[in-house]
Design an enzyme around this catalytic site. Structure first.
Site, PDB file in Angstrom:
ATOM      1  N   ASP A  84       0.850  -1.201   0.000  1.00  0.00           N
ATOM      2  CA  ASP A  84       0.000   0.000   0.000  1.00  0.00           C
ATOM      3  C   ASP A  84       0.886   1.251   0.000  1.00  0.00           C
ATOM      4  OD1 ASP A  84      -2.398   1.431   0.205  1.00  0.00           O
ATOM      5  OD2 ASP A  84      -2.377   1.387   2.400  1.00  0.00           O
ATOM      6  N   HIS A 177      -7.559   9.800   4.192  1.00  0.00           N
ATOM      7  CA  HIS A 177      -7.215   8.692   5.097  1.00  0.00           C
ATOM      8  C   HIS A 177      -7.619   9.059   6.519  1.00  0.00           C
ATOM      9  CE1 HIS A 177      -3.895   7.428   2.108  1.00  0.00           C
ATOM     10  NE2 HIS A 177      -4.793   6.471   2.114  1.00  0.00           N
TER      11      HIS A 177
HETATM   12  P1  13P Z   1      -8.625   4.551   5.934  1.00  0.00           P
HETATM   13  O1  13P Z   1      -7.586   4.401   7.004  1.00  0.00           O
HETATM   14  O2  13P Z   1      -9.236   5.908   5.938  1.00  0.00           O
HETATM   15  O3  13P Z   1      -9.627   3.473   5.971  1.00  0.00           O
HETATM   16  O4  13P Z   1      -7.858   4.451   4.538  1.00  0.00           O
HETATM   17  C1  13P Z   1      -7.234   3.260   4.164  1.00  0.00           C
HETATM   18  C2  13P Z   1      -6.456   3.413   2.921  1.00  0.00           C
HETATM   19  O5  13P Z   1      -6.804   4.151   2.035  1.00  0.00           O
HETATM   20  C3  13P Z   1      -5.248   2.588   2.772  1.00  0.00           C
HETATM   21  O6  13P Z   1      -4.484   2.983   1.685  1.00  0.00           O
END
Ligand code: 13P
Length: 287
Positions: A84, A177
């Site tokens: 990620d 996020h």
């Molecule tokens: P959240 O933490 O807001 O759920 O986002 C997760 C995300 O986009 C991981 O890349």
């Protein structure tokens, strides 16, 4: 079954649903997500940020844990192990470690440099059978030290990146996020629509899945979103359940301090959150 994310996302786009990416932090997280995906017969993507990879002592540790857990739990639904918001170096480390999918987040480079680096990584990952996600614009807020200002993506730039053959594209559309602040104006569906018109069949990715109202999630899926990332919401569920256990003094009853007991309510809470999201995203029964 560990696979690249390509086929599951092509199917999701065609079938008008989205596959959830759930970020993992440790063994409990991984086990909860895998068991829920299997129970619901849903494809799933396990997201690993660079910070979480470091915490778990390295991407090769994560890959070995996920591979063995997938096998030992007898998981038969498709599971992608995905980096990620990867840096250029992080992508190569995950390719080497045995991940099945990577995200190269080149959104902080100028578009020409983002195109050049993404293009190189598309070729490398496809040669090895991995899927790759790219990013244009930026996701607001902070995740594991990666801070974004939340600029909406330019649809023409999205097309340039999509044309490189990436398997999925994350485009900033006002998403953030972490928790959404009071007075957040919502997702920019006009921008999402313009991006979809330019990028066609490309599966689009919605980051910042925590706290987006159900109607907005459903609308985003109708406009081409096929992957939705959730991280903070599982952390909040885990923390809440763990706090309740400790506040009720359960850790002091018998052997309630045993980590297998102490962490069990949190692990169950993660499962409930993952289930709720898979039902909302429409991926249940789609493995
Ligand atoms: P959240 O933490 O807001 O759920 O986002 C997760 C995300 O986009 C991981 O890349």
């Amino acid at each position: 079954m560990l696979v690249s994310a390509k086929d599951m996302l092509v199917k999701a786009k065609e079938g008008h649903y989205a596959v959830g990416q759930f970020n993992i932090n440790n063994l409990e997280w991984t086990k909860s997500v895998l068991l829920t995906a299997q129970e619901l017969n849903s494809p799933v993507i396990l997201g690993v940020s660079e910070g979480a990879g470091k915490y778990m002592t390295g991407f090769s540790t994560v890959a070995a844990m996920v591979r063995e857990m997938d096998k030992n739990l007898g998981i038969t639904v498709p599971v992608a192990l995905h980096l990620d918001h990867g840096t250029y170096d992080g992508c190569y480390k995950c390719i080497q470690a045995g991940f099945t999918s990577i995200m190269f987040d080149g959104s902080h480079y100028n578009i020409d440099e983002n195109v050049a680096k993404t293009s190189e990584l598309v070729n490398v990952s496809h040669q090895l059978g991995l899927s790759i996600e790219a990013e244009v614009g930026s996701i607001g807020g902070e995740e594991d030290g990666v801070v974004g200002m939340g600029e909406c993506a330019d649809p023409d730039e999205c097309k340039r990146i999509a044309d490189l053959g990436v398997d999925m594209l994350a485009a900033g559309i006002g998403n953030i996020h972490g928790k959404y602040p009071e007075g957040w104006p919502g997702l920019r569906f006009d921008v999402l629509d313009a991006i979809q018109q330019k990028t066609g069949v490309m599966p689009l990715v919605l980051h910042g899945g925590t706290g987006i109202p159900a109607d907005m999630i459903k609308k985003a899926i109708t406009l081409g979103v096929s992957k939705i990332n959730v991280n903070t919401e599982c952390q909040l569920s885990f923390a809440d359940a763990t706090r309740k256990y400790v506040e009720a003094g359960k850790d002091l009853e018998g052997k309630g301090f045993d980590p297998r007991k102490l962490l069990a309510p949190g692990a169950e809470a993660i499962k409930a959150t993952v289930k709720e999201k898979m039902e909302l995203f429409g991926s249940v029964g789609k493995a």
